[in-house]
Motif scaffolding. Structure first.
Motif, mmCIF file in Angstrom:
data_model
loop_
_atom_site.group_PDB
_atom_site.id
_atom_site.type_symbol
_atom_site.label_atom_id
_atom_site.label_comp_id
_atom_site.label_asym_id
_atom_site.label_seq_id
_atom_site.Cartn_x
_atom_site.Cartn_y
_atom_site.Cartn_z
ATOM 1 N N PHE A 73 -11.506 -4.266 1.356
ATOM 2 C CA PHE A 73 -11.399 -4.376 2.814
ATOM 3 C C PHE A 73 -12.251 -3.272 3.427
ATOM 4 O O PHE A 73 -12.026 -2.092 3.165
ATOM 5 C CB PHE A 73 -9.950 -4.219 3.279
ATOM 6 C CG PHE A 73 -9.050 -5.318 2.815
ATOM 7 C CD1 PHE A 73 -8.962 -6.510 3.513
ATOM 8 C CD2 PHE A 73 -8.299 -5.170 1.654
ATOM 9 C CE1 PHE A 73 -8.129 -7.542 3.067
ATOM 10 C CE2 PHE A 73 -7.470 -6.184 1.206
ATOM 11 C CZ PHE A 73 -7.387 -7.372 1.921
ATOM 12 N N LEU A 121 -13.354 -1.281 6.718
ATOM 13 C CA LEU A 121 -13.027 -0.961 8.107
ATOM 14 C C LEU A 121 -14.145 -0.087 8.641
ATOM 15 O O LEU A 121 -14.410 0.990 8.101
ATOM 16 C CB LEU A 121 -11.690 -0.229 8.224
ATOM 17 C CG LEU A 121 -10.493 -1.147 8.489
ATOM 18 C CD1 LEU A 121 -10.111 -1.902 7.252
ATOM 19 C CD2 LEU A 121 -9.345 -0.367 9.046
ATOM 20 N N LYS A 179 -10.230 4.612 13.787
ATOM 21 C CA LYS A 179 -10.276 4.011 12.450
ATOM 22 C C LYS A 179 -9.503 4.830 11.420
ATOM 23 O O LYS A 179 -8.702 4.290 10.663
ATOM 24 C CB LYS A 179 -11.744 3.836 12.046
ATOM 25 C CG LYS A 179 -11.984 3.405 10.629
ATOM 26 C CD LYS A 179 -13.467 3.337 10.322
ATOM 27 C CE LYS A 179 -14.057 4.721 10.466
ATOM 28 N NZ LYS A 179 -15.494 4.789 10.264
ATOM 29 N N VAL A 199 -6.283 3.621 9.298
ATOM 30 C CA VAL A 199 -6.323 3.561 7.837
ATOM 31 C C VAL A 199 -5.179 4.371 7.241
ATOM 32 O O VAL A 199 -4.506 3.921 6.306
ATOM 33 C CB VAL A 199 -7.690 4.041 7.293
ATOM 34 C CG1 VAL A 199 -7.642 4.290 5.797
ATOM 35 C CG2 VAL A 199 -8.773 3.015 7.626
ATOM 36 N N LEU A 213 -2.826 -0.761 -1.409
ATOM 37 C CA LEU A 213 -4.118 -0.329 -0.879
ATOM 38 C C LEU A 213 -4.460 1.076 -1.360
ATOM 39 O O LEU A 213 -3.607 1.956 -1.377
ATOM 40 C CB LEU A 213 -4.097 -0.312 0.653
ATOM 41 C CG LEU A 213 -4.188 -1.636 1.383
ATOM 42 C CD1 LEU A 213 -4.024 -1.420 2.884
ATOM 43 C CD2 LEU A 213 -5.503 -2.342 1.090
ATOM 44 N N LEU A 261 -7.523 4.086 -0.770
ATOM 45 C CA LEU A 261 -8.668 4.485 0.042
ATOM 46 C C LEU A 261 -9.785 5.027 -0.833
ATOM 47 O O LEU A 261 -9.558 5.893 -1.687
ATOM 48 C CB LEU A 261 -8.259 5.561 1.055
ATOM 49 C CG LEU A 261 -9.386 6.125 1.931
ATOM 50 C CD1 LEU A 261 -9.962 5.037 2.842
ATOM 51 C CD2 LEU A 261 -8.880 7.296 2.748
ATOM 52 N N ASP A 269 -6.228 -3.121 -4.377
ATOM 53 C CA ASP A 269 -7.081 -3.403 -3.225
ATOM 54 C C ASP A 269 -7.608 -2.081 -2.683
ATOM 55 O O ASP A 269 -6.915 -1.062 -2.687
ATOM 56 C CB ASP A 269 -6.304 -4.130 -2.136
ATOM 57 C CG ASP A 269 -5.886 -5.538 -2.554
ATOM 58 O OD1 ASP A 269 -6.492 -6.089 -3.492
ATOM 59 O OD2 ASP A 269 -4.950 -6.085 -1.937
ATOM 60 N N VAL A 278 -9.662 0.066 0.460
ATOM 61 C CA VAL A 278 -10.118 0.179 1.840
ATOM 62 C C VAL A 278 -11.339 1.083 1.838
ATOM 63 O O VAL A 278 -11.279 2.216 1.346
ATOM 64 C CB VAL A 278 -9.039 0.783 2.773
ATOM 65 C CG1 VAL A 278 -9.604 1.020 4.165
ATOM 66 C CG2 VAL A 278 -7.825 -0.109 2.839
ATOM 67 N N GLU A 330 -13.703 2.930 4.353
ATOM 68 C CA GLU A 330 -13.828 3.399 5.733
ATOM 69 C C GLU A 330 -15.282 3.838 5.895
ATOM 70 O O GLU A 330 -15.623 5.002 5.654
ATOM 71 C CB GLU A 330 -12.855 4.561 5.936
ATOM 72 C CG GLU A 330 -12.635 4.947 7.354
ATOM 73 C CD GLU A 330 -11.612 6.062 7.485
ATOM 74 O OE1 GLU A 330 -11.704 6.786 8.473
ATOM 75 O OE2 GLU A 330 -10.742 6.227 6.614
ATOM 76 N N ILE A 379 -4.937 -8.372 6.763
ATOM 77 C CA ILE A 379 -4.867 -8.098 5.320
ATOM 78 C C ILE A 379 -3.944 -9.087 4.615
ATOM 79 O O ILE A 379 -4.280 -9.620 3.556
ATOM 80 C CB ILE A 379 -4.448 -6.633 5.081
ATOM 81 C CG1 ILE A 379 -5.606 -5.712 5.498
ATOM 82 C CG2 ILE A 379 -4.051 -6.392 3.621
ATOM 83 C CD1 ILE A 379 -5.264 -4.245 5.534
#
Length: 186
Positions: free
Chosen positions: A6, A8, A16, A20, A30, A32, A95, A97, A99, A180
């Motif tokens: 994902f 962002l 943001k 997050v 999730l 990061l 998963d 994220v 950024e 999501i």
């Protein structure tokens, strides 16, 4: 099972990072991706947590060795995502994220066409300027640069799968969680 990515992206000051952080606190699936950057740490930022802080020389050497999935120069600093880290986390079924900015998003989409991309939009440029000044972390010149870049970045929002306007934090967070969940169900 392989995990999902994902993305962002948003102009600086759109919220943001706060969104997050709230997503990660609520969703243990999730993880990061901590970007590499040549930017100097801000007060309270910890190396390896906020970013992997590095020098321009080290960054360019890593880039030449192909260590980065994506990289971009934003606000006069370099940023990048570790290719090895992404592959490992995806293979664990987690998963991720990312950024990142719109430039990095395009590079990731080229490598992973199934990526889910979300652009976080501020409610207005006036509100974005108010947020940037309220952070009290940047000089007036840096704020002017960030606002000029924000105009360019906001023009790229149509290249993303989803756009979320962060006018009210709680509403934006609910919308991100909905997106999501929808992507995971597909």
């Amino acid at each position: 099972m392989s995990g999902r990515i994902f993305i962002l992206a948003a102009p600086s000051g759109a919220g943001k990072s706060s969104l997050v952080a709230a997503l990660l606190a609520d969703d243990p699936q999730l993880k990061l991706s901590v970007s590499f950057t040549t930017r100097k740490p801000r007060t309270g930022e910890v190396d390896g947590v906020a970013y992997n802080f590095t020098t321009v020389t080290d960054f360019l050497e890593r880039r030449a060795r192909g260590e980065f999935l994506e990289n971009a120069k934003v606000h006069d600093n370099y940023y990048a995502t570790s290719r090895t880290w992404i592959a490992q986390v995806l293979s664990e079924g987690r998963d991720i994220v990312l950024e990142i900015d719109w430039q990095g998003a395009e590079q990731v989409r080229a490598a992973f066409p199934a990526v889910h991309s979300i652009f976080v939009m501020p409610p207005s440029l006036d509100e974005l300027e108010r947020r940037l000044r309220g952070r009290d972390t940047d000089s007036p010149e840096a704020i002017a640069t960030r606002l000029a870049n924000a105009r360019i970045e906001m023009e790229k929002a149509s290249r993303f799968d989803y756009t979320v306007v962060n006018d009210q934090f709680d509403h934006a967070l609910v919308e991100l969680k909905r997106i999501i969940a929808q992507c995971r169900a597909a």
